[in-house]
Design a protein around this motif. Structure first.
Motif, PDB file in Angstrom:
ATOM      1  N   GLN A 127       0.840  -1.196   0.000  1.00 45.57           N
ATOM      2  CA  GLN A 127       0.000   0.000   0.000  1.00 45.57           C
ATOM      3  C   GLN A 127       0.875   1.244   0.000  1.00 45.57           C
ATOM      4  N   PHE A 128       0.488   2.204  -0.849  1.00 46.07           N
ATOM      5  CA  PHE A 128       1.086   3.531  -0.879  1.00 46.07           C
ATOM      6  C   PHE A 128      -0.056   4.524  -1.017  1.00 46.07           C
ATOM      7  N   GLY A 129      -0.388   5.201   0.055  1.00 45.43           N
ATOM      8  CA  GLY A 129      -1.522   6.114   0.023  1.00 45.43           C
ATOM      9  C   GLY A 129      -2.813   5.360  -0.214  1.00 45.43           C
ATOM     10  N   ASP A 130      -3.545   5.770  -1.246  1.00 42.78           N
ATOM     11  CA  ASP A 130      -4.802   5.094  -1.575  1.00 42.78           C
ATOM     12  C   ASP A 130      -4.626   3.979  -2.599  1.00 42.78           C
ATOM     13  N   GLN A 131      -3.398   3.685  -2.990  1.00 44.19           N
ATOM     14  CA  GLN A 131      -3.131   2.590  -3.916  1.00 44.19           C
ATOM     15  C   GLN A 131      -2.747   1.349  -3.114  1.00 44.19           C
ATOM     16  N   MET A 132      -3.430   0.231  -3.399  1.00 45.40           N
ATOM     17  CA  MET A 132      -3.211  -0.980  -2.622  1.00 45.40           C
ATOM     18  C   MET A 132      -3.450  -2.198  -3.500  1.00 45.40           C
ATOM     19  N   GLN A 133      -2.610  -3.214  -3.316  1.00 48.74           N
ATOM     20  CA  GLN A 133      -2.760  -4.505  -3.978  1.00 48.74           C
ATOM     21  C   GLN A 133      -2.655  -5.599  -2.920  1.00 48.74           C
ATOM     22  N   SER A 134      -3.514  -6.618  -3.045  1.00 46.24           N
ATOM     23  CA  SER A 134      -3.540  -7.714  -2.079  1.00 46.24           C
ATOM     24  C   SER A 134      -3.419  -9.036  -2.803  1.00 46.24           C
ATOM     25  N   GLY A 135      -2.958 -10.043  -2.052  1.00 48.09           N
ATOM     26  CA  GLY A 135      -2.898 -11.386  -2.602  1.00 48.09           C
ATOM     27  C   GLY A 135      -1.504 -11.761  -3.052  1.00 48.09           C
ATOM     28  N   PRO A 136      -1.358 -12.958  -3.613  1.00 49.99           N
ATOM     29  CA  PRO A 136      -0.047 -13.414  -4.090  1.00 49.99           C
ATOM     30  C   PRO A 136       0.476 -12.529  -5.215  1.00 49.99           C
ATOM     31  N   GLY A 137       1.786 -12.230  -5.145  1.00 51.70           N
ATOM     32  CA  GLY A 137       2.404 -11.441  -6.202  1.00 51.70           C
ATOM     33  C   GLY A 137       1.935 -10.000  -6.255  1.00 51.70           C
ATOM     34  N   SER A 138       1.608  -9.422  -5.101  1.00 46.92           N
ATOM     35  CA  SER A 138       1.131  -8.028  -5.091  1.00 46.92           C
ATOM     36  C   SER A 138       2.266  -7.081  -5.464  1.00 46.92           C
ATOM     37  N   GLN A 139       1.912  -6.038  -6.198  1.00 44.27           N
ATOM     38  CA  GLN A 139       2.910  -5.062  -6.636  1.00 44.27           C
ATOM     39  C   GLN A 139       2.255  -3.696  -6.800  1.00 44.27           C
ATOM     40  N   VAL A 140       2.903  -2.683  -6.270  1.00 37.83           N
ATOM     41  CA  VAL A 140       2.458  -1.291  -6.415  1.00 37.83           C
ATOM     42  C   VAL A 140       3.653  -0.472  -6.877  1.00 37.83           C
ATOM     43  N   LYS A 141       3.438   0.302  -7.917  1.00 38.86           N
ATOM     44  CA  LYS A 141       4.500   1.160  -8.452  1.00 38.86           C
ATOM     45  C   LYS A 141       3.979   2.581  -8.572  1.00 38.86           C
ATOM     46  N   VAL A 142       4.671   3.505  -7.930  1.00 37.49           N
ATOM     47  CA  VAL A 142       4.308   4.926  -7.937  1.00 37.49           C
ATOM     48  C   VAL A 142       5.493   5.705  -8.482  1.00 37.49           C
ATOM     49  N   VAL A 143       5.231   6.546  -9.474  1.00 35.31           N
ATOM     50  CA  VAL A 143       6.298   7.311 -10.117  1.00 35.31           C
ATOM     51  C   VAL A 143       6.093   8.791  -9.824  1.00 35.31           C
ATOM     52  N   ASN A 144       7.069   9.382  -9.151  1.00 30.83           N
ATOM     53  CA  ASN A 144       7.140  10.833  -8.906  1.00 30.83           C
ATOM     54  C   ASN A 144       5.861  11.369  -8.274  1.00 30.83           C
TER      55      ASN A 144
END
Length: 423
Positions: free
Chosen positions: A377-394
């Protein structure tokens, strides 16, 4: 194929859906019902449910079949009762379904579209190719006798030879051989010896021994060990046999056992491979979802770091097991005229545990987070489960203005949660 053909096939699939048997079932009889309907080995159907479970939809599909397929009616006077599903199996199935639904609504819904489409297409093609076979066998098993045909000897409704010969012999000449209208027994099809029809039927020959099943389980396990050993030796000689490459060896073992299961489904053998396939599938899935290279010897226990100067910031913070708290709110990211404006970089790698990172409210942050099993989780961006990934640029922060040195953070975790906080 027209749209009408598809609609007719779907309607026929629903109208001829099978009933879940009360016997010869492992949980609720869904796999056994599908196997009987389409005249295939139930092991093949159960393997299909296991494969679907690792794509995230297996438990939900089984529960749907449990609800949509009726149960076979009880036979009056049957001595054996249906074996109820084991409580632990029901609990595990429910938990798996809840996790599946939670993952779908947690943001990974599109990942389940392709598996659902694949399952629907397989069922449709299976019904088109084998829908008549199972339906005809079920109808023939319960077909009523043809009108006008006399029941065979020994079946309900057929008169006994003794009773019929006695009835016809009453009032006849005792010196003459009584003429009987009873059905001749099987040993006298021409009716040449009616005086001996009251003798017991000759004993039937013993049934032939059942055909010997192929040793699919033992042969497949031997081939799997051989293939795994050869793969390990080749990787050892090549210098690539590491914990990070362990999924390759597990994949070879699983491929051989899976091939044995498919072959055994067609020859009605190899059911002993199912426990090995389940264990290897779980190990392979866990090794791929949570790569073992993150479980190196980097220390155990919690790690708390709050650098106040850029010189104190480490390029990497690592733990094999434990929580990591990294507080970057006291870093001075301002850029003086003519000063260094390059990005400030750091990374966090944890085998098992939670990662919490605090950044300044107005910092320009680029973040990449990965979790083999867990949430990111980054702010309001969130991924759950196997292989979760969040990418935030600038991400420019609360002020929305690009200012100061950018902060680049990379977080990788095998099993656990990653969360980035501002302020």
């Amino acid at each position: 194929m027209s749209r009408t053909d598809v609609q007719d096939t779907l309607r026929e699939m629903w109208e001829t859906r099978p009933a879940r048997p009360r016997n010869d079932r492992q949980v609720a009889g869904v796999a056994a019902a599908i196997a009987r309907r389409y005249d295939i080995d139930p092991v093949l159907v159960r393997v299909g449910f296991v494969v679907a479970a690792f794509s995230g939809i297996g438990a939900a599909l089984y529960i749907a079949g449990w609800i949509l397929l009726p149960e076979e009616p009880a036979v009056p006077g049957a001595p054996a009762k249906a074996r109820n599903p084991h409580g632990l199996i029901l609990i595990g199935l429910g938990i798996a379904a809840v996790i599946t639904l939670g993952t779908v609504f947690g943001g990974n819904g599109p990942d389940f579209v392709l598996p659902l489409i694949a399952v629907a297409c397989l069922l449709y093609l299976l019904h088109r190719s084998r829908g008549v076979r199972g339906h005809q066998s079920q109808a023939g098993a319960t077909a009523p006798p043809v009108a006008g045909q006399a029941p065979a000897a020994g079946t309900p409704g057929a008169p006994s030879a003794a009773a019929t010969s006695t009835g016809t012999a009453a009032g006849s000449d005792p010196l003459t051989v009584p003429t009987s209208t009873a059905t001749p027994p099987a040993w006298d099809p021409l009716g040449a010896a009616p005086f001996a029809w009251d003798l017991p039927e000759p004993s039937a020959p013993p049934p032939p021994p059942p055909p010997r099943k192929l040793p699919v389980t033992s042969v497949t396990l031997g081939l799997a060990l051989l293939a795994g050993g050869i793969t390990a030796v080749i990787m050892l000689l090549a210098g690539t046999l590491t914990l990070a490459n362990l999924p390759v060896v597990l994949g070879v073992l699983l491929a051989v056992i899976g091939t044995g299961l498919v072959f055994g489904a067609f020859v009605r053998a190899g059911r002993g491979l199912i426990p090995f396939a389940l264990i290897l599938s779980a190990l392979t899935w866990g090794a791929v979802s949570a790569p073992l290279d993150r479980w190196q010897s980097h220390g155990m226990g919690d790690l708390h770091a709050a650098p106040t100067a850029l010189a104190q910031l480490q390029p990497t913070y690592q733990r094999t097991a434990g929580d990591v708290e990294l507080d970057l709110r006291n870093l001075d990211l301002a850029v003086v005229p003519g000063g260094n404006s390059e990005a400030v970089r750091t990374s966090v790698s944890v085998g098992a545990g939670d990662v919490d990172i605090w950044v300044p409210p107005n910092a320009d942050v680029t973040f990449t987070g990965e979790a083999g099993l867990g949430d990111v989780q980054f702010g309001d961006q969130m991924q759950s489960g196997p292989g979760s990934q969040v990418k935030v640029v600038n991400d420019l922060g609360a002020d929305g203005v690009a200012s100061g040195r950018p902060l680049v953070i990379n977080a990788e975790i095998g099993a656990g949660n990653v969360e980035v906080h501002r302020g």
